[in-house]
Design a protein around this motif. Structure first.
Motif, PDB file in Angstrom:
ATOM      1  N   GLU A 132       0.839  -1.199   0.000  1.00 22.75           N
ATOM      2  CA  GLU A 132       0.000   0.000   0.000  1.00 22.75           C
ATOM      3  C   GLU A 132       0.875   1.249   0.000  1.00 22.75           C
ATOM      4  OE1 GLU A 132      -2.834   0.076   3.120  1.00 22.75           O
ATOM      5  OE2 GLU A 132      -3.687  -1.904   2.647  1.00 22.75           O
ATOM      6  N   GLY A 133       0.417   2.256  -0.698  1.00 27.18           N
ATOM      7  CA  GLY A 133       1.092   3.549  -0.688  1.00 27.18           C
ATOM      8  C   GLY A 133       2.326   3.640  -1.562  1.00 27.18           C
ATOM      9  N   ARG A 135       2.545   1.012  -8.200  1.00 27.93           N
ATOM     10  CA  ARG A 135       2.739  -0.341  -8.721  1.00 27.93           C
ATOM     11  C   ARG A 135       3.980  -0.422  -9.609  1.00 27.93           C
ATOM     12  NH1 ARG A 135      -0.512  -5.003  -8.889  1.00 27.93           N
ATOM     13  NH2 ARG A 135       0.440  -6.509 -10.309  1.00 27.93           N
ATOM     14  N   GLY A 169      -4.147 -10.135  -1.452  1.00 28.49           N
ATOM     15  CA  GLY A 169      -3.079  -9.172  -1.202  1.00 28.49           C
ATOM     16  C   GLY A 169      -1.771  -9.477  -1.899  1.00 28.49           C
TER      17      GLY A 169
END
Length: 255
Positions: A106-107, A110, A148
């Motif tokens: 996350e954050g 990509r 995930g």
């Protein structure tokens, strides 16, 4: 016909808790190849003896430790472990180490995670150069088994292997994970089979033996063979009953 490898983390589990004994059971079912996951929690001496006693070969094991290869600062830890995994693979005669990408972070963009994973594979190639051992990065599904997880796309995995462009680096293509992600093997592997070092399969739903679900496994294996894939096909499924019964169902469904 495919060269099937029995994943003894999942097959022969109902029959014995003695891990190395599963190699003998696999031989009794006609397997010349087996594979397993982690090596650090196993009695390697017992495994080595069982392989020697049966003449069974080890198709592959997992590269340890599991790491967040999408995060650059975790690379050194993975590479230190990769050296040990390489040495174990050489000792046991396994030509392939299998690794996972780690999570979608996350954050972090990509594209940065993609680049970090590509760098990890390039550095891994240096660790493995000259050893005779290759590293096969494995895309997994995030819909059922691995929520995930970063690398769910076979196309992205192949792009990473192509970018690294080293003979030490390729993919494990898990037909089950791929088709759970609605990929068609004939489409996603077109032109990319030279980068596929190992194949896994299971049926869906349930991740049980071929014939227990609805995936067209017989057709897709025939296509792989027609395209020239000559590597091992790992049976990485959960038998619905005894291993012998599951294998009988599989053999009947694959004809």
């Amino acid at each position: 016909m495919a060269k099937f490898s029995a994943c003894i983390e999942m097959l022969f589990v109902p029959e014995t808790d003695a891990f190395a004994q599963r190699i003998h059971l696999a031989k009794g079912e006609g397997f010349d190849l087996v594979e397993f996951w982690l090596w650090s929690n196993k009695d390697l001496d017992a495994i080595e003896r069982a392989l020697a006693e049966t003449g069974v070969k080890l198709a592959g094991i997992v590269a340890e430790p599991f790491a967040e290869l999408t995060r650059a600062r975790d690379h050194d830890r993975f590479l230190a472990g990769l050296e040990k995994s390489r040495d174990v693979a050489v000792r046991l005669g396994a030509p392939i180490l299998i690794c996972q990408s780690g999570p979608l972070l996350e954050g972090i963009e990509r594209a940065r995670q993609h680049d970090a994973l590509t760098t990890a594979m390039a550095r891994s190639a240096d660790v493995l150069a000259g050893s005779g051992v290759t590293l096969a990065l494995e895309p997994l599904n995030d819909r059922v088994d691995h929520p995930g997880y970063y690398l769910t796309s076979t196309a992205e995995g192949l792009a990473i292997a192509d970018a690294v462009n080293r003979p030490e680096i390729g993919l494990t293509y898990d037909m089950y994970h791929s088709m759970v992600m609605d990929e068609d093997p004939e489409t996603v592997l077109a032109g990319g089979l030279s980068r596929i070092f190992h194949v896994h399969l299971a049926d869906h739903p349930g991740r049980h033996q071929p014939g227990s679900g609805r995936l067209p496994i017989k057709q897709k294996l025939a296509w792989l063979e027609a395209q020239g894939y000559a590597g091992a096909v790992g049976l990485e499924f959960k038998p619905t009953g005894s291993t012998a019964d599951a294998l009988a169902m599989m053999r009947g469904s694959l004809g």
